[in-house]
Design a protein around this motif. Structure first.
Motif, PDB file in Angstrom:
ATOM      1  N   HIS A   1       0.822  -1.206   0.000  1.00 25.22           N
ATOM      2  CA  HIS A   1       0.000   0.000   0.000  1.00 25.22           C
ATOM      3  C   HIS A   1       0.857   1.258   0.000  1.00 25.22           C
ATOM      4  N   ASN A   2       0.179   2.384  -0.172  1.00 24.41           N
ATOM      5  CA  ASN A   2       0.822   3.700  -0.180  1.00 24.41           C
ATOM      6  C   ASN A   2       1.831   3.814  -1.321  1.00 24.41           C
ATOM      7  N   PHE A   3       1.484   3.191  -2.445  1.00 31.03           N
ATOM      8  CA  PHE A   3       2.318   3.209  -3.639  1.00 31.03           C
ATOM      9  C   PHE A   3       1.390   3.451  -4.825  1.00 31.03           C
ATOM     10  N   ILE A   4       1.311   4.686  -5.275  1.00 35.86           N
ATOM     11  CA  ILE A   4       0.348   5.035  -6.314  1.00 35.86           C
ATOM     12  C   ILE A   4       0.584   4.215  -7.577  1.00 35.86           C
ATOM     13  N   THR A   5      -0.506   3.895  -8.229  1.00 39.11           N
ATOM     14  CA  THR A   5      -0.642   3.041  -9.428  1.00 39.11           C
ATOM     15  C   THR A   5      -0.640   1.558  -9.074  1.00 39.11           C
TER      16      THR A   5
ATOM     17  N   PRO B   1       2.987   2.047   9.804  1.00 40.16           N
ATOM     18  CA  PRO B   1       1.587   2.454   9.678  1.00 40.16           C
ATOM     19  C   PRO B   1       1.270   3.091   8.332  1.00 40.16           C
ATOM     20  N   TYR B   2       2.253   3.677   7.676  1.00 34.96           N
ATOM     21  CA  TYR B   2       2.007   4.274   6.370  1.00 34.96           C
ATOM     22  C   TYR B   2       1.757   3.202   5.316  1.00 34.96           C
ATOM     23  N   CYS B   3       2.341   2.035   5.540  1.00 35.05           N
ATOM     24  CA  CYS B   3       2.137   0.917   4.613  1.00 35.05           C
ATOM     25  C   CYS B   3       0.867   0.131   4.943  1.00 35.05           C
TER      26      CYS B   3
END
Length: 300
Positions: free
Chosen positions: A47-51, A134-136
């Motif tokens: 997650h937190n990885f656009i596209t 938490p960002y992931c």
């Protein structure tokens, strides 16, 4: 003496593949050595990885490798680099199959290994419901009963961060907390519980936590647990070449991704505490460009 390759990249996950693409597009002859054991191999979704938000790490990696393989000057070796040395201005890399190749430049994108406590259930749940970032992963377990496995200053700072994602939060210090009285008061002021009882087991189903068991027979029902574990470098070859480490155990690099050994670069989790796909990919891209730039300056 002519090198077999312009660059050998040890580690073919996100940072390594990103560097390989940059170098392949710069018309460099590249060898990527990778054993196929990324640290996030248990993680079900990235997650937190656009596209690519929500994709499995393996899917992202496979797609990246397929795209990198379109560049005919990028080559792959499925295995492990076992030794590295300098010889007559070149780097000599030996592999687990007894082969050796030489290169002008060397990039380590080898990641790190988390050293987990001998508590049943933690390793099996790592990357699934025992989480590092938490960002992931925080959004997926937001507002759910959550624990933090840490103590002292690390535990306090981690609790402050995770409190942003959930108010049902318990700090598990696995023994005396090493917290100051001011920190204990601050945590209590945010309704963050502190449990100093040693943890004996993490109960889970296929890596998804149901509860934590303590040495006194009690338990705590949770859906997720964040943890700060010590780590070691996956690969010791940088140190064998003389690359310095930081006080925290990361490979020391400058803003160009260069290590303290001329011609040796590093990128990804082995260089920074900021562990995410996007940061690793960006570091690999920068490393590839800087390596190419160094060779241009040497040859022009």
């Amino acid at each position: 003496m002519k090198a077999d390759f312009d660059v050998i990249i040890i580690g073919g996950s996100y940072a390594g593949l990103s560097a390989a693409m940059a170098l392949g597009r710069a018309l460099r002859n590249v060898l990527v050595i990778d054993a196929g054991q990324p640290c996030n191999r248990q993680t079900p979704h990235a997650h937190n990885f656009i596209t690519n938000d929500g994709e499995t790490p393996a899917t992202i990696s496979a797609k990246a490798r397929k795209q990198v393989m379109q560049y005919p000057n990028v080559h792959f070796y499925n295995g492990t680099a076992t030794a590295a040395r300098e010889n007559d201005g070149l780097f000599v890399i030996e592999t687990d199959k007894g082969e050796s190749n030489t290169s002008r430049k060397l990039l380590f994108a080898t990641g790190i290994v988390d050293v987990m406590p001998a508590i049943p259930g933690i390793e099996q749940s790592w990357g699934i419901s025992v989480l590092h970032c938490p960002y992931c992963h925080g959004y997926e377990v937001r507002n759910q009963p959550t624990a933090i496995f840490a103590s002292g200053e690390v535990g306090f700072e981690f609790a402050k961060i995770i409190n942003n994602w959930t108010k049902e939060l318990t700090l598990l210090t696995n023994g005396p907390s090493q917290l100051t009285s001011e920190q204990i008061t601050a945590l209590a002021g945010h309704n963050i519980s502190v449990n100093e009882t040693p943890v004996t087991k993490v109960n889970h189903q296929d890596g998804y936590i149901s509860n934590v068991a303590f040495a006194d027979g009690s338990g705590l029902a949770i859906n997720a647990m964040y943890a700060k574990f010590p780590f070691r470098q996956t690969c010791e070859l940088p140190q064998s070449l003389g690359c310095a480490l930081t006080e925290h155990g990361f490979i020391k690099i400058d803003e160009m991704q260069a290590t303290t050994v001329n011609g040796v670069f590093a990128a990804g989790d082995n260089t920074t505490m900021f562990r995410s796909l996007s940061i690793a990919i960006a570091a690999g891209n920068r490393a590839g460009a800087m390596i190419n730039h160094q060779m241009i300056n040497e040859d022009f």
